[in-house]
Enzyme design. Structure first.
Site, PDB file in Angstrom:
ATOM      1  N   CYS A  25     -10.599   0.302   7.125  1.00 32.67           N
ATOM      2  CA  CYS A  25     -10.081   1.653   7.599  1.00 32.67           C
ATOM      3  C   CYS A  25     -10.861   2.685   6.739  1.00 32.67           C
ATOM      4  O   CYS A  25     -11.025   3.763   7.377  1.00 32.67           O
ATOM      5  CB  CYS A  25      -8.796   1.704   7.304  1.00 32.67           C
ATOM      6  SG  CYS A  25      -8.180   1.163   5.692  1.00 32.67           S
ATOM      7  N   GLU A  33       0.788  -1.248   0.174  1.00 33.84           N
ATOM      8  CA  GLU A  33      -0.376  -0.022  -0.116  1.00 33.84           C
ATOM      9  C   GLU A  33       0.884   1.172  -0.347  1.00 33.84           C
ATOM     10  O   GLU A  33       0.802   2.324   0.840  1.00 33.84           O
ATOM     11  CB  GLU A  33      -0.997  -0.085   1.230  1.00 33.84           C
ATOM     12  CG  GLU A  33      -1.697  -1.206   1.386  1.00 33.84           C
ATOM     13  CD  GLU A  33      -2.975  -1.282   2.400  1.00 33.84           C
ATOM     14  OE1 GLU A  33      -2.528  -0.850   3.822  1.00 33.84           O
ATOM     15  OE2 GLU A  33      -3.708  -1.551   2.205  1.00 33.84           O
TER      16      GLU A  33
HETATM   17 ZN   LIG Z   1      -7.983   2.524   4.219  1.00 36.71          ZN
END
Ligand SMILES: [Zn+2]
Length: 810
Positions: free
Chosen positions: A413, A326
Site C-alpha cells: 500500500c 496497525e
Molecule cells: Zn501502507
C-alpha cells in the site's frame, strides 16, 4: 462498450448545479501551482521519473497486473493454468494507486508513452470487470475458490476484511484523476459501472454494510464531483451512517474498523483502531459533511482531532503507534523504537488535516499537516525514489529488518500512496474563498489562483524554505483589486509545535516574526494562525515574511513515558535525528544532550541531496572494564529525520536523553561483543549481530532488536560465537524471543550449550536447567572451559519458529 457509455452518459444528465454546498474554503489545485524550489521540485520529479515507473514495474513483476489478465480469462471462459487467488484481496489497489499518481503527473507534464501505458492497463482492468460492473480480481479469477478473506459470495465479509469496497475506492480516486488529466472516460466509465452496481446493491432496505477498510466514501465523493450524480454522494453518506454496533453484519462493534459506535458519536481515534482506515474515514466524513451541510460529522471530527493532536501524534506527525493491528495506541502511547507509524497513515493524516482546514480555515490543521509532510510522510520514500518504509519508527538499533527501506512489500500500500501523494503536493500550498487567498505552505513557486468571481491572481514565492524562514511573495492580480491574503505564521514560529499540550519548546524564541508589505512593516496580528492582509492589491505588490529559524529543543508531555528525560531537536518545520553515519563510532543511542549544549545549523549541499544539518557537542556514555559509566564529549551531527536510512543500516534516534538516567551507555567490549556470530539455516543478513550488543530487552516480544528463524518451523537450529582468541567461560544467559499473540515465534522446546574443544563440540558441564522462561535471561553456570567457540543448539517447538533476543557470556 457502447451500451455502457450510453448508460453512463445518463448519469451525467443529473444536474451539476446540485453541488451548492461544499467546503467553505477551496484548495488551489496542484495543476495551478508550479513548484520551482530546491526541496519539492526535485522530489516531485524523482517521483515522476523514477518512483512511478518503478512501481508500475513492481505491479507487473509481482503479478498484480496479471491478476486482471487472469480474471479476464475466466470471464471469457478461456482455459488457463493459474487460477489461484491473488496473495491479498487488495492487490488491485496497487495498480489503481500508481495510475492515480501517474495521472497527476500527466496533468502537469504530458508524456505520450506514459499515457499509452496507462491506456494499456485500463484495457486490462476493463476486461476483468464482470458484466454487472463488479470488479475484484480476488473473486473473479476463480469464483469457486475466491480469496479466503472474500467469502464465497460477494460482500458477505465486507465489514472487516474482504476489501471489495476498498479496491473500488482506490479505483474511483484513480478514475477521477485520469479523467481530469486526460479527458478520457475509459477508466471513469469502468468506475461508474461499479458505482452504479453499488448504488443498486447498497442502501436502506438493500445491503446495509460498510467498507471494512474505508476509502470508498472519499472515492464516491470524487465521482460525485466529476458527474454531479447525487446517488454517489448519498451512498458515501449511507456507508458512513450504517457503520456501528447496531448492525448484524460482521465487524459490528469492532473498534479495529471504527464500528465501535456510530461515526457521528465517535470522539477519539480509538485504541486498537486501524490508523489508515480511521483517517480515510475521517477524510470521507469531512467530505460528506462539507457537501451535505450535516454538521454532526464535523462535530465528531473536531473531537477526534483534539484526541489525536493532544495524545496520539508523534513529533514526526506519524500516527498509528502500534504494530499490532496497525493501530492507534492508548492516549500518550507513543513509543519510539517500536513506533509503527505507517506511511499510508501519514498520507491519510494529511488528507484529513487538509480537509479540516478547508472546513474551518484554521492553521492549526496546517501545522499538523506540515509537520507530517516534512517529517513522517516523506521519510516513507528514499531519496533516490526506489525504496520505501512501511513503518516509520523514531529510533533504530540498525539491527531490525525494518531499519532499512525496502523496494516493495507483500502488502504494498505505501509505495503507491507515495506516488499519488508526491505528485499532488503543490495542491496543499494555497487555498481560496471569495476574495481571499490563504498561503499555507512556503515553497518557491508560481501559482495561478482563480478567484470565485473569475478573476485571477498570480502568486509567486521566493524562498529556501524549509531551510530558511525568509519568504518573498509577489501578488499579481490581473487588475488591482481588494483582496485578503491570509499569511500563515506556522506554529513552530509562534512557540507552539502544535495546538495542544503534547509538545512544547523548551526555550522561548524571542526573535520576532517580521512582515512587510511593499517594504513597509505591518504588525503581526494573528487570526486563526494567519496575518490577514486586506487591501487593494496591484500587480507586483510584495509581501516579505521573515521567520527566524533557530535550532529548538522540544519536550513531550510528561505522560509520554518513552520521551521522559529526552529532548528532540527541531528547526523550522523539520524534526532532526542523530544517525550512525554522521557520528563518531557509528553510535548514537549512547549519546546524551546536556542542557548547556549549543547548536549551529549549516547547509551541506553534497549531503543527502542537500540538507541543513544541526551540529553541536554531545556527551557519549560507555562502560569501562569495571562496570563504571565513562563520559566524554564528542561532536554531534543531526540530519533531518526524513533523510535517515539512505546510507545503510545503523543506529538512529530522534529523542535524545538529556539526563544520564534515560541514556544507554555503550557496553564494554568483551569476548562476546567482539565475537563472530554464525547461525544455521538463515542467511547472515538477518539481524544476527543484535544478540550480542549488550542491551537488555524490555520483554520477550520487544520488537526493537531480535533475531529469529521465522518462517522456518519446528527445526533444530544453532548459533555459534567464535572468539578472536581462546577465552575461559563459565556462564551464559539466553533471553528468548517470543511473540505469542501477534507472531509465529515461541521459546524453544529445549536447548543445550556446547563449547569447542579442538575440532570437537562438547556439551558444557552443568547441573543447571536450560531454561525457557520468557521476559528474562535464562542463566546457565557451568564448569569453566577454555575455548575458541561456543554453540547454542536449540530445538523449536512443533510448527512454530524460534528466535532469540540476547545471548550473554561470562
Ligand atoms: Zn501502507
Amino acid at each position: 462498450m457502447k451500451a455502457i457509455a450510453a448508460f453512463c452518459a445518463l448519469s451525467f444528465l443529473t444536474t451539476l448545479s446540485a453541488q451548492q454546498r461544499d467546503y467553505p474554503v477551496k484548495p488551489v489545485p496542484f495543476t495551478a501551482v508550479h513548484v520551482n524550489d530546491g526541496f519539492w521540485a526535485p522530489r516531485i520529479e524523482i517521483n515522476r521519473t523514477v518512483t512511478i515507473p518503478f512501481a508500475f514495474g513492481k505491479d507487473e513483476e509481482t503479478g498484480r497486473v496479471d491478476n486482471f489478465i487472469r480474471a479476464a480469462k475466466t470471464l471469457r471462459g478461456e482455459p488457463f493454468e493459474n487460477k489461484k487467488y491473488p496473495p491479498y484481496p487488495f492487490d488491485d489497489t496497487d495498480v489503481y494507486k500508481v495510475i492515480e499518481g501517474a495521472s497527476y503527473t500527466l496533468s502537469v507534464h504530458p508524456d505520450p508513452k506514459l499515457d499509452a501505458y496507462i491506456d494499456s492497463l485500463i484495457e486490462k482492468i476493463a476486461a476483468a470487470q464482470e458484466r454487472d460492473g463488479y470488479l475484484y480480481t480476488a473473486r473473479t479469477i476463480n469464483p469457486l475458490q475466491p480469496h479466503p478473506w472474500s467469502g464465497q459470495e460477494r460482500w458477505i465479509l465486507e465489514g472487516v476484511n474482504s476489501h471489495e469496497l476498498y479496491d473500488l475506492g482506490h479505483l474511483y480516486e484513480a478514475a477521477a484523476a485520469h479523467y481530469a488529466a486526460t479527458g478520457k472516460r475509459t477508466l471513469l466509465d469502468i468506475a461508474l459501472r461499479t458505482a452504479n452496481l453499488l448504488c443498486d446493491t447498497f442502501g436502506p432496505g438493500k445491503r446495509e454494510i460498510w467498507p471494512g477498510h474505508q476509502i470508498v466514501e472519499m472515492g464516491l465523493v470524487k465521482l460525485y464531483r466529476v458527474t454531479g450524480d447525487e446517488r454517489y454522494l448519498n451512498l458515501a453518506k449511507f456507508m458512513l451512517d450504517v457503520r456501528g454496533p447496531q448492525s448484524k453484519e460482521e465487524g459490528a462493534g469492532n473498534p479495529y474498523v471504527q464500528a465501535q459506535m456510530r461515526v457521528v458519536d465517535q470522539t477519539e481515534a480509538v485504541t486498537g483502531g486501524h490508523a489508515v482506515r480511521a483517517v480515510y474515514m475521517y477524510s470521507g466524513m469531512a467530505d460528506v459533511g462539507a457537501l451535505t451541510g450535516d454538521t454532526a460529522y464535523i462535530n465528531a471530527l473536531d473531537k477526534i482531532w483534539e484526541n489525536v493532536a493532544s495524545k496520539k501524534l508523534h513529533i514526526t506527525g506519524g500516527i498509528g503507534a502500534r504494530a499490532a493491528g496497525e493501530s492507534f495506541g492508548a492516549d500518550y502511547e507513543l513509543p519510539n523504537m517500536s513506533a509503527y507509524n505507517e506511511t499510508c497513515a501519514a498520507v491519510g493524516n494529511d488528507f484529513w488535516n487538509h480537509r479540516l482546514f478547508l472546513l474551518h480555515a484554521d492553521s492549526k490543521y496546517i501545522d499538523v499537516m506540515e509537520r507530517t509532510l516534512y517529517n513522517g510522510l516523506i521519510s516513507g520514500v528514499s531519496l533516490d525514489g526506489k525504496t520505501f518504509f512501511y513503518e516509520n519508527p523514531l529510533e533504530a538499533t540498525g539491527f531490525a529488518g525494518k531499519d532499512q527501506r525496502s523496494p516493495w512489500f507483500g502488502v504494498a500500500c505505501c509505495p503507491g500512496n507515495i506516488t499519488r501523494f508526491m505528485a499532488s503536493v503543490p495542491g496543499y500550498v494555497y487555498a481560496q474563498r471569495g476574495d481571499a487567498i490563504w498561503v499555507n505552505l512556503y515553497v518557491a513557486s508560481n501559482a495561478d489562483v482563480q478567484l470565485d468571481n473569475g478573476r485571477k491572481v498570480r502568486m509567486t514565492q521566493e524562498t529556501r524554505y524549509p531551510w530558511d524562514g525568509a519568504v518573498k511573495m509577489t501578488v499579481n492580480p490581473d487588475q488591482s483589486a481588494a483582496l485578503t491574503v491570509h499569511v500563515r505564521i506556522p506554529g513552530w514560529a509562534r512557540n507552539e509545535p502544535i495546538a495542544s499540550d503534547l509538545y512544547r519548546f523548551v526555550d522561548v524564541n524571542n526573535a520576532p516574526v517580521a512582515l512587510k508589505v511593499n517594504g513597509k512593516v505591518v504588525p503581526v496580528k494573528l487570526d486563526m494562525g494567519y496575518v490577514d492582509l486586506t487591501r487593494t492589491w496591484k500587480k507586483g505588490d510584495t509581501i516579505e515574511l521573515a521567520m527566524p529559524m533557530p535550532v529548538r529543543r522540544v519536550l513531550a508531555n510528561d505522560h509520554v513515558a518513552p520521551d521522559r528525560g529526552r529532548v528532540a531537536i527541531q528547526r523550522g518545520p523539520v524534526v532532526y535525528a542523530a544517525e550512525w553515519a554522521d557520528n563518531p563510532g557509528g553510535k548514537v543511542r549512547n549519546l546524551l544532550l546536556p542542557d548547556s549544549a549549543q547548536f549551529t545549523a549549516e547547509y551541506r549541499p553534497a549531503l543527502l541531496n542537500g540538507v541543513e544539518v544541526v551540529t553541536g557537542k554531545a556527551v557519549a556514555l560507555s562502560y569501562d572494564g569495571q562496570g563504571q559509566v565513562v563520559k566524554h564529549e564528542q561532536d554531534l551531527t543531526m540530519i533531518p529525520y526524513y533523510a535517515w536510512a539512505n546510507r545503510g543500516r545503523g543506529q538512529m534516534a530522534v529523542w535524545l536523553p538529556d539526563s544520564e538516567a534515560s541514556a544507554h551507555a555503550l557496553p564494554y567490549p568483551t569476548a562476546t561483543t567482539t565475537a563472530k556470530v554464525t547461525v544455521s539455516g538463515r542467511p547472515q543478513q538477518r539481524n544476527v549481530e543484535v544478540i550480542k550488543d549488550g542491551e537488555i530487552p524490555e520483554k520477550s516480544d520487544d520488537p526493537a532488536s531480535y533475531f529469529d528463524w521465522y518462517p522456518a518451523r519446528g527445526n533444530k537450529e544453532t548459533v555459534d560465537y567464535t572468539f578472536a582468541q581462546p577465552v575461559t567461560v563459565s556462564e551464559c544467559g539466553l533471553y528468548w524471543f517470543d511473540d505469542t499473540g501477534h507472531g509465529g515465534v515461541r521459546v524453544p522446546a529445549s536447548w543445550r550449550l556446547l563449547y569447542k574443544d579442538g575440532d570437537e563440540w562438547k556439551p558444557v558441564q552443568t547441573k543447571d536447567q536450560f531454561g525457557t522462561a520468557k521476559d528474562q535471561f535464562n542463566l546457565v553456570k557451568f564448569t569453566p572451559a577454555s575455548t575458541t567457540a561456543l554453540r547454542v543448539e536449540l530445538q523449536a517447538q512443533p510448527n512454530v519458529s524460534v528466535g532469540m533476543q540476547k545471548w550473554t557470556v561470562k
